[in-house]
Every structure is written in structure tokens, then in C-alpha cells.
Design a protein around this motif. Sequence first.
Motif, PDB file in Angstrom:
ATOM      1  N   GLY A  46       0.810  -1.226   0.000  1.00  0.00           N
ATOM      2  CA  GLY A  46       0.000   0.000   0.000  1.00  0.00           C
ATOM      3  C   GLY A  46       0.839   1.270   0.000  1.00  0.00           C
ATOM      4  O   GLY A  46       0.345   2.347   0.299  1.00  0.00           O
ATOM      5  N   LEU A  47       2.126   1.150  -0.327  1.00  0.00           N
ATOM      6  CA  LEU A  47       2.998   2.333  -0.349  1.00  0.00           C
ATOM      7  C   LEU A  47       2.723   3.203  -1.574  1.00  0.00           C
ATOM      8  O   LEU A  47       2.861   4.417  -1.541  1.00  0.00           O
ATOM      9  CB  LEU A  47       4.467   1.911  -0.378  1.00  0.00           C
ATOM     10  CG  LEU A  47       5.010   1.212   0.885  1.00  0.00           C
ATOM     11  CD1 LEU A  47       6.382   0.608   0.616  1.00  0.00           C
ATOM     12  CD2 LEU A  47       5.090   2.198   2.044  1.00  0.00           C
ATOM     13  N   SER A  48       2.348   2.550  -2.670  1.00  0.00           N
ATOM     14  CA  SER A  48       2.177   3.275  -3.936  1.00  0.00           C
ATOM     15  C   SER A  48       1.544   2.333  -4.946  1.00  0.00           C
ATOM     16  O   SER A  48       1.381   1.148  -4.677  1.00  0.00           O
ATOM     17  CB  SER A  48       3.551   3.689  -4.473  1.00  0.00           C
ATOM     18  OG  SER A  48       4.301   2.526  -4.796  1.00  0.00           O
ATOM     19  N   SER A  49       1.235   2.869  -6.123  1.00  0.00           N
ATOM     20  CA  SER A  49       0.835   1.990  -7.225  1.00  0.00           C
ATOM     21  C   SER A  49       2.130   1.474  -7.864  1.00  0.00           C
ATOM     22  O   SER A  49       3.210   2.003  -7.596  1.00  0.00           O
ATOM     23  CB  SER A  49       0.034   2.766  -8.273  1.00  0.00           C
ATOM     24  OG  SER A  49       0.873   3.706  -8.912  1.00  0.00           O
ATOM     25  N   ARG A  50       2.014   0.471  -8.718  1.00  0.00           N
ATOM     26  CA  ARG A  50       3.236  -0.053  -9.355  1.00  0.00           C
ATOM     27  C   ARG A  50       3.905   1.011 -10.211  1.00  0.00           C
ATOM     28  O   ARG A  50       5.126   1.104 -10.270  1.00  0.00           O
ATOM     29  CB  ARG A  50       2.898  -1.268 -10.227  1.00  0.00           C
ATOM     30  CG  ARG A  50       2.580  -2.486  -9.405  1.00  0.00           C
ATOM     31  CD  ARG A  50       2.628  -3.699 -10.304  1.00  0.00           C
ATOM     32  NE  ARG A  50       1.912  -4.802  -9.700  1.00  0.00           N
ATOM     33  CZ  ARG A  50       1.905  -6.027 -10.210  1.00  0.00           C
ATOM     34  NH1 ARG A  50       2.540  -6.281 -11.324  1.00  0.00           N
ATOM     35  NH2 ARG A  50       1.239  -6.994  -9.625  1.00  0.00           N
TER      36      ARG A  50
END
Length: 249
Positions: free
Chosen positions: A16-20
Motif C-alpha cells: 500500500g505504499l504506492s501503485s506499481r
Amino acid sequence: MSEELLRLSKRMSELGLSSRREADEWIAKGWVRVDGVVVSELGTKVYPSQKITVERQAAAEQSKRVTILINKPMGYVSGQAEDGYTPAVALIKPENRWAEDKSPEQFHPTQLRSLVPAGRLDIDSVGLLVLTQDGRVAKHLIGETTDIDKEYLVRVQYTKPGTLPDADLKKLNFGLWMDGKPLKAAKVRWQNEDQLSFTLREGKKRQIRRMCEMVGLHVVGLKRVRIGKVKLGELPTGQWRYLLPEEIF
């Protein structure tokens, strides 16, 4: 059991840190550390037990990303332009911003870059559409594990004599199959004599129209009024506003 290696960008998305896509941008900029060491090579693989941290610049950049709510009119497509139809993003310009938008955010054309629809709404459906630059929001709303419910008001006509039997209303709530799989339980109830409220936790293509056809109902109009805790509210057709910092889906 030995751990399995995963692509760093995939692992960042899982956490959940970022999108790919964001993860790849940040890796290329040298903003990602694995066990304290900067990793700047795309395609790097990591073990799930390794600690991934992100530099402050990434969080700052992410917080600048906007999420926009639009009341999509009929005749616009949610995503890419197709067959001569205009995408909903074309409505996002200063003159269409809702006068009662409470966000302090200033509009800037760069906000239209990489603004993607988080979920679709058919060309002949209206109501709440979310467009976002923030990969976390998109993943939250349309990721495989999402459990965000969406509510629709659906005007219908019964195509058989009489009225819809209770047994068929029960089927709309649970028991129908689509594309070879059982549908997740829905909440479907009458709002008035020709309008149903549908609350769904999944979004197959033209799902509500197809569900209605299965029990002899013809959809006359379909409007999405809520996604999770965020409601369409008073937002006028064809206008948009920013998602407020305190609003969460």
C-alpha cells in the motif's frame, strides 16, 4: 519454507505504499531503500521479509496528487476516448468546477496528467465517477481485494405482466450467476414503485443491467450516488470537485 522473490514495485503496491507505476518512478529517482540501501534499478526483486522505506520527497509528491469527483452526464465515457465519444476527463476545466467546492486546491492543467478513472461508469449511466492521480486511491477502489461498496439508483420497467415477484427481488440480492460465477451478495430494495437501490461490492461490465434482464426488468436510467463513504450529494451534472483531505472512501 524458502521465501519467494517479488518485483520491488509489486511488493510496494502490496504494502500500500504506492501503485506499481509510482513505485517504478520512485525507484528510478533513487527514492526507495531496501534494508536501508538505495535501489534504483527497475525490475529489482526482493524478499517479503525485507524492509522497504521511501524517501520523504515521494510522500510529498504523492500528497500533491489530486483526486477529483465528477457527476458524469450521459454520453461521456469513463476512460479513454472511444468511437467518437468524449471521455469524462474533458469536463475537468475551471468553468465546470462546482462553485461550492470547499477544497483550497487550485486547479492547474498538470493535474490532468495521469488522471485515471478509479472504476468505470457506462456511457449511458450517470453519477459519481472518481478520477485520481494517486495510485493508492485507485488500488483501494478497484484493486482485486477491494471491499468498497457502491450504491446506484436504478429506474426500471417490468417487462412481464403484473409486478416483480418477491422471489425475483431476493434473487437480485443473492443467487444470480454471471460469466459462469455466482455474484457476490448485493443489497437491492425498492425506493419507490419504479426505482430500485442497488448496493454492490463488485463491478462486472454492465452488471446491474444484466442482473435486471435476468428477472425481466428493463433499466430506464442508472445513477451512481455513492462510493464507500463518499456521496455524490448536491454535485450538479457535468460539474466536478476535489476530494477533501478529510474524506475517505
